[in-house]
Scaffold this active site. Structure first.
Site, PDB file in Angstrom:
ATOM      1  N   ASP A 101     -39.745  47.811  27.323  1.00  0.00           N
ATOM      2  CA  ASP A 101     -39.488  47.261  25.991  1.00  0.00           C
ATOM      3  C   ASP A 101     -39.848  48.181  24.836  1.00  0.00           C
ATOM      4  O   ASP A 101     -40.056  47.734  23.722  1.00  0.00           O
ATOM      5  CB  ASP A 101     -40.301  45.978  25.846  1.00  0.00           C
ATOM      6  CG  ASP A 101     -41.764  46.195  26.230  1.00  0.00           C
ATOM      7  OD1 ASP A 101     -42.216  47.356  26.181  1.00  0.00           O
ATOM      8  OD2 ASP A 101     -42.450  45.214  26.567  1.00  0.00           O
ATOM      9  N   GLU A 123     -38.103  46.014  34.936  1.00  0.00           N
ATOM     10  CA  GLU A 123     -39.031  45.091  34.249  1.00  0.00           C
ATOM     11  C   GLU A 123     -38.269  44.242  33.227  1.00  0.00           C
ATOM     12  O   GLU A 123     -38.607  44.169  32.041  1.00  0.00           O
ATOM     13  CB  GLU A 123     -40.202  45.827  33.580  1.00  0.00           C
ATOM     14  CG  GLU A 123     -41.384  44.921  33.250  1.00  0.00           C
ATOM     15  CD  GLU A 123     -42.518  45.661  32.534  1.00  0.00           C
ATOM     16  OE1 GLU A 123     -42.403  45.921  31.334  1.00  0.00           O
ATOM     17  OE2 GLU A 123     -43.515  45.984  33.208  1.00  0.00           O
ATOM     18  N   GLU A 137     -41.799  44.578  20.707  1.00  0.00           N
ATOM     19  CA  GLU A 137     -41.318  44.643  22.092  1.00  0.00           C
ATOM     20  C   GLU A 137     -40.505  43.421  22.523  1.00  0.00           C
ATOM     21  O   GLU A 137     -39.562  43.543  23.312  1.00  0.00           O
ATOM     22  CB  GLU A 137     -42.498  44.858  23.046  1.00  0.00           C
ATOM     23  CG  GLU A 137     -43.147  46.236  22.941  1.00  0.00           C
ATOM     24  CD  GLU A 137     -44.105  46.375  21.765  1.00  0.00           C
ATOM     25  OE1 GLU A 137     -44.331  45.372  21.048  1.00  0.00           O
ATOM     26  OE2 GLU A 137     -44.617  47.494  21.551  1.00  0.00           O
ATOM     27  N   HIS A 218     -54.195  48.794  21.657  1.00  0.00           N
ATOM     28  CA  HIS A 218     -53.235  49.618  20.900  1.00  0.00           C
ATOM     29  C   HIS A 218     -52.119  48.837  20.233  1.00  0.00           C
ATOM     30  O   HIS A 218     -51.279  49.432  19.554  1.00  0.00           O
ATOM     31  CB  HIS A 218     -52.588  50.645  21.841  1.00  0.00           C
ATOM     32  CG  HIS A 218     -51.636  50.030  22.825  1.00  0.00           C
ATOM     33  ND1 HIS A 218     -50.335  49.713  22.504  1.00  0.00           N
ATOM     34  CD2 HIS A 218     -51.800  49.642  24.107  1.00  0.00           C
ATOM     35  CE1 HIS A 218     -49.743  49.188  23.563  1.00  0.00           C
ATOM     36  NE2 HIS A 218     -50.599  49.120  24.535  1.00  0.00           N
ATOM     37  N   ARG A 220     -49.443  47.123  18.020  1.00  0.00           N
ATOM     38  CA  ARG A 220     -49.124  47.236  16.591  1.00  0.00           C
ATOM     39  C   ARG A 220     -49.452  45.948  15.840  1.00  0.00           C
ATOM     40  O   ARG A 220     -49.902  45.996  14.701  1.00  0.00           O
ATOM     41  CB  ARG A 220     -47.639  47.574  16.399  1.00  0.00           C
ATOM     42  CG  ARG A 220     -47.344  49.047  16.560  1.00  0.00           C
ATOM     43  CD  ARG A 220     -45.864  49.357  16.365  1.00  0.00           C
ATOM     44  NE  ARG A 220     -45.602  50.762  16.658  1.00  0.00           N
ATOM     45  CZ  ARG A 220     -45.426  51.704  15.751  1.00  0.00           C
ATOM     46  NH1 ARG A 220     -45.464  51.416  14.470  1.00  0.00           N
ATOM     47  NH2 ARG A 220     -45.197  52.957  16.111  1.00  0.00           N
ATOM     48  N   HIS A 250     -56.722  54.966  22.550  1.00  0.00           N
ATOM     49  CA  HIS A 250     -55.308  55.330  22.369  1.00  0.00           C
ATOM     50  C   HIS A 250     -55.183  56.352  21.234  1.00  0.00           C
ATOM     51  O   HIS A 250     -55.968  56.316  20.283  1.00  0.00           O
ATOM     52  CB  HIS A 250     -54.541  54.044  22.037  1.00  0.00           C
ATOM     53  CG  HIS A 250     -53.050  54.138  22.152  1.00  0.00           C
ATOM     54  ND1 HIS A 250     -52.269  54.787  21.222  1.00  0.00           N
ATOM     55  CD2 HIS A 250     -52.188  53.631  23.070  1.00  0.00           C
ATOM     56  CE1 HIS A 250     -50.991  54.678  21.570  1.00  0.00           C
ATOM     57  NE2 HIS A 250     -50.913  53.986  22.701  1.00  0.00           N
TER      58      HIS A 250
HETATM   59  C1  UD1 Z   1     -45.754  52.519  22.070  1.00  0.00           C
HETATM   60  C2  UD1 Z   1     -44.763  51.381  22.284  1.00  0.00           C
HETATM   61  C3  UD1 Z   1     -45.436  50.176  22.874  1.00  0.00           C
HETATM   62  C4  UD1 Z   1     -46.242  50.546  24.118  1.00  0.00           C
HETATM   63  C5  UD1 Z   1     -47.189  51.694  23.781  1.00  0.00           C
HETATM   64  C6  UD1 Z   1     -47.913  52.139  25.032  1.00  0.00           C
HETATM   65  C7  UD1 Z   1     -42.895  51.091  20.715  1.00  0.00           C
HETATM   66  C8  UD1 Z   1     -42.440  50.553  19.414  1.00  0.00           C
HETATM   67  N1  UD1 Z   1     -44.195  50.984  20.991  1.00  0.00           N
HETATM   68  O1  UD1 Z   1     -46.693  52.090  21.078  1.00  0.00           O
HETATM   69  O2  UD1 Z   1     -44.462  49.216  23.241  1.00  0.00           O
HETATM   70  O3  UD1 Z   1     -46.965  49.419  24.529  1.00  0.00           O
HETATM   71  O4  UD1 Z   1     -46.441  52.791  23.271  1.00  0.00           O
HETATM   72  O5  UD1 Z   1     -49.003  52.934  24.739  1.00  0.00           O
HETATM   73  O6  UD1 Z   1     -42.113  51.622  21.448  1.00  0.00           O
HETATM   74  N2  UD1 Z   1     -49.778  59.352  19.636  1.00  0.00           N
HETATM   75  C9  UD1 Z   1     -50.188  60.655  19.894  1.00  0.00           C
HETATM   76  N3  UD1 Z   1     -50.029  61.145  21.170  1.00  0.00           N
HETATM   77  C10 UD1 Z   1     -49.517  60.428  22.183  1.00  0.00           C
HETATM   78  C11 UD1 Z   1     -49.138  59.102  21.924  1.00  0.00           C
HETATM   79  C12 UD1 Z   1     -49.253  58.578  20.644  1.00  0.00           C
HETATM   80  O7  UD1 Z   1     -50.655  61.345  19.015  1.00  0.00           O
HETATM   81  O8  UD1 Z   1     -49.423  60.934  23.299  1.00  0.00           O
HETATM   82  C13 UD1 Z   1     -49.905  58.815  18.259  1.00  0.00           C
HETATM   83  C14 UD1 Z   1     -48.921  59.454  17.266  1.00  0.00           C
HETATM   84  O9  UD1 Z   1     -49.545  59.548  16.018  1.00  0.00           O
HETATM   85  C15 UD1 Z   1     -47.784  58.420  17.230  1.00  0.00           C
HETATM   86  C16 UD1 Z   1     -48.572  57.133  17.334  1.00  0.00           C
HETATM   87  O10 UD1 Z   1     -49.605  57.414  18.272  1.00  0.00           O
HETATM   88  O11 UD1 Z   1     -47.003  58.491  16.045  1.00  0.00           O
HETATM   89  C17 UD1 Z   1     -47.780  55.916  17.736  1.00  0.00           C
HETATM   90  O12 UD1 Z   1     -46.989  56.115  18.885  1.00  0.00           O
HETATM   91  P1  UD1 Z   1     -45.778  55.069  19.172  1.00  0.00           P
HETATM   92  O13 UD1 Z   1     -45.146  55.410  20.465  1.00  0.00           O
HETATM   93  O14 UD1 Z   1     -44.878  54.953  17.977  1.00  0.00           O
HETATM   94  O15 UD1 Z   1     -46.495  53.671  19.254  1.00  0.00           O
HETATM   95  P2  UD1 Z   1     -47.559  53.105  20.228  1.00  0.00           P
HETATM   96  O16 UD1 Z   1     -48.439  52.298  19.366  1.00  0.00           O
HETATM   97  O17 UD1 Z   1     -48.132  54.157  21.085  1.00  0.00           O
HETATM   98  N1  UDP Z   2     -53.628  53.825  31.201  1.00  0.00           N
HETATM   99  C1  UDP Z   2     -53.995  55.126  31.501  1.00  0.00           C
HETATM  100  N2  UDP Z   2     -55.006  55.710  30.776  1.00  0.00           N
HETATM  101  C2  UDP Z   2     -55.660  55.066  29.772  1.00  0.00           C
HETATM  102  C3  UDP Z   2     -55.264  53.741  29.464  1.00  0.00           C
HETATM  103  C4  UDP Z   2     -54.240  53.153  30.186  1.00  0.00           C
HETATM  104  O1  UDP Z   2     -53.441  55.739  32.405  1.00  0.00           O
HETATM  105  O2  UDP Z   2     -56.566  55.657  29.166  1.00  0.00           O
HETATM  106  C5  UDP Z   2     -52.515  53.212  31.949  1.00  0.00           C
HETATM  107  C6  UDP Z   2     -52.814  51.859  32.551  1.00  0.00           C
HETATM  108  O3  UDP Z   2     -53.292  52.004  33.874  1.00  0.00           O
HETATM  109  C7  UDP Z   2     -51.458  51.168  32.515  1.00  0.00           C
HETATM  110  C8  UDP Z   2     -50.771  51.813  31.340  1.00  0.00           C
HETATM  111  O4  UDP Z   2     -51.488  52.992  31.027  1.00  0.00           O
HETATM  112  O5  UDP Z   2     -50.691  51.458  33.670  1.00  0.00           O
HETATM  113  C9  UDP Z   2     -50.750  50.890  30.166  1.00  0.00           C
HETATM  114  O6  UDP Z   2     -50.311  51.583  29.039  1.00  0.00           O
HETATM  115  P1  UDP Z   2     -50.523  51.043  27.582  1.00  0.00           P
HETATM  116  O7  UDP Z   2     -51.638  50.092  27.544  1.00  0.00           O
HETATM  117  O8  UDP Z   2     -50.560  52.238  26.695  1.00  0.00           O
HETATM  118  O9  UDP Z   2     -49.133  50.319  27.274  1.00  0.00           O
HETATM  119  P2  UDP Z   2     -48.568  48.844  27.605  1.00  0.00           P
HETATM  120  O10 UDP Z   2     -48.712  48.595  29.056  1.00  0.00           O
HETATM  121  O11 UDP Z   2     -49.341  47.891  26.742  1.00  0.00           O
HETATM  122  O12 UDP Z   2     -47.145  48.931  27.151  1.00  0.00           O
END
Ligand code: UD1
Ligand code: UDP
Length: 379
Positions: A101, A123, A137, A218, A220, A250
């Site tokens: 999602d 999924e 999502e 994490h 939003r 995160h």
């Molecule tokens: C995204 C997904 C969410 C998922 C989550 C898992 C969307 C809208 N959101 O949210 O569904 O649950 O990932 O973790 O698709 N960043 C880094 N390095 C990384 C990752 C993130 O610096 O490796 C920082 C960056 O500043 C980036 C921000 O996190 O702009 C947000 O990342 P983004 O993918 O937009 O949203 P998440 O909150 O991570």
């Molecule tokens: N996870 C990981 N390292 C971390 C935190 C989470 O590998 O420090 C894994 C966790 O085991 C799970 C997945 O990341 O499989 C969940 O990701 P996240 O919580 O970022 O996203 P969501 O599942 O909420 O979309």
């Protein structure tokens, strides 16, 4: 008779959870001569995606590298749509697979739909019934569901949600969730090479004898007040001498600034960088309780019999709650502290939740998905 040409399947993903849940499918497709498997990562996440690719041994064929610091949903989505469309024009896949999602999954499906390429959704059918929780999502999943050809629902609950939306029952298959395949895979990898998950040893020694609470956060919709409340609750519970918190934070700046300000420097709280998957599996193993707003952790914790308090008002994954291993606690600090204290102080309450359940699958979901794809194309 010559065998038919392999089917060209493009897998599109970009974040940590998508990579974790799709690497078992990538492994299964790459091992199967009926398929030519092409991997395109958007890199919506960068470091957190690369951690998974490294562990799973996946080298993407295409990498859009779209991540920007503190990216907005509209800029991210626009970049994804044009970038993924370009890759699809070059690769010309027969089918496109997306998972879950995220913005990447939604934009990947839309780009495929614009090219009339069949979309397979891993999924599928998760629904909270509230378009603001999880946000965005819940709507991303509905958009993907409206366009998908095959819907791989992890459970009968998600299957039923799709049937309520009048999806053709013949297109919906209950496969289990590939996260359980990933968890089995990483557990076996650690058993072969314990060093893969040995990086927490110092913390384990420092916190020996304490009850460990593993935290992730994490979402939003929890930014701002929700994150502040979560931090306050952790600070209060961590003041107990019998407790320690391990919190891989995160990389989203909206999470980090709140958690660093509220929790840095506390004796019983370890704020650590995002853990790679083997180390997170180790955290799940050593934790007494998980406190999270994550989707994936809600699936992994019940499979391992770890009580998980879910910091959300509603969930699209009711199976863990029904099984008794997960409980919705929202983001109110008082409520989180009360629920954690109950689990810490009431042995019966703890034992009632600490039972392994398997609502999300048996670890063979990727194989099922690959066979269903093969059936679909008549191979
Ligand atoms: C995204 C997904 C969410 C998922 C989550 C898992 C969307 C809208 N959101 O949210 O569904 O649950 O990932 O973790 O698709 N960043 C880094 N390095 C990384 C990752 C993130 O610096 O490796 C920082 C960056 O500043 C980036 C921000 O996190 O702009 C947000 O990342 P983004 O993918 O937009 O949203 P998440 O909150 O991570
Ligand atoms: N996870 C990981 N390292 C971390 C935190 C989470 O590998 O420090 C894994 C966790 O085991 C799970 C997945 O990341 O499989 C969940 O990701 P996240 O919580 O970022 O996203 P969501 O599942 O909420 O979309």
């Amino acid at each position: 008779m010559t065998s038919p040409a392999p089917l060209r399947v493009l897998l599109v993903f970009g974040t940590r959870p998508e990579a974790i849940k799709l690497f078992p499918v990538v492994h299964a497709l790459k091992a199967d001569p009926r398929f030519a498997c092409v991997v395109c990562v958007s890199a919506q996440h960068r470091q957190m995606l690369d951690q998974v690719l490294a562990i799973a041994g996946i080298v993407p064929d295409h990498d859009l590298d779209v991540m920007q610091p503190d990216q907005t949903l509209d800029a991210l989505t626009a970049n994804l749509l044009t970038g993924l469309g370009r890759v699809m024009d070059e690769v010309k896949p027969d089918r496109v697979i997306v998972q879950g999602d995220t913005a990447t999954a939604m934009a990947g499906a839309l780009a495929a739909y614009y090219r009339k390429i069949p979309i397979d959704h891993v999924e599928a059918g998760l629904r909270s019934g509230n378009i603001h929780h999880p946000w965005p999502e819940e709507v991303n999943r509905k958009i993907i569901g409206a366009m998908a050809s095959l819907h791989f629902a992890p459970t009968t609950t998600s299957q039923a949600a799709l049937l309520r939306e009048n999806v053709d029952p013949a297109r919906v298959h209950v496969t289990g969730n590939t996260v359980i395949d990933a968890l089995h895979w990483v557990t076996a990898a650690i058993a072969r090479r314990p060093a893969l998950a040995s990086g927490l040893a110092d913390l384990e020694a420092r916190f020996a004898g304490r009850r460990i609470i593993g935290v992730t956060s994490h979402r939003r919709e929890n930014f701002g007040e929700g994150m502040e409340q979560i931090a306050r609750a952790i600070r209060e519970v961590a003041a107990r001498p019998d407790v320690a918190v391990i919190f891989p934070v995160h990389l989203n700046p909206n999470v980090r600034k709140v958690m660093n300000a509220a929790l840095s420097g506390l004796d019983n709280v370890a704020l650590v960088e995002p853990l790679d998957y083997p180390h997170f599996a180790r955290l799940l193993a050593i934790a007494d309780i998980m406190l999270t707003d994550s989707g994936g952790v809600q699936e992994e914790a019940p499979a391992l019999g770890k009580p998980v308090l879910v910091m959300r008002e509603t969930t699209e994954r009711p199976e863990g709650v029904e099984a008794g291993t997960a409980r919705l606690v929202g983001t109110d600090a008082r409520r989180i502290v009360t629920e954690l204290s109950t689990l810490l102080d009431d042995r019966n309450a703890y034992e009632t939740m600490a039972r392994a359940h398997n609502p999300f699958g048996d670890g063979h979901s990727a194989r099922r998905i690959v066979e269903l794809l093969a059936n679909e194309i008549g191979h």
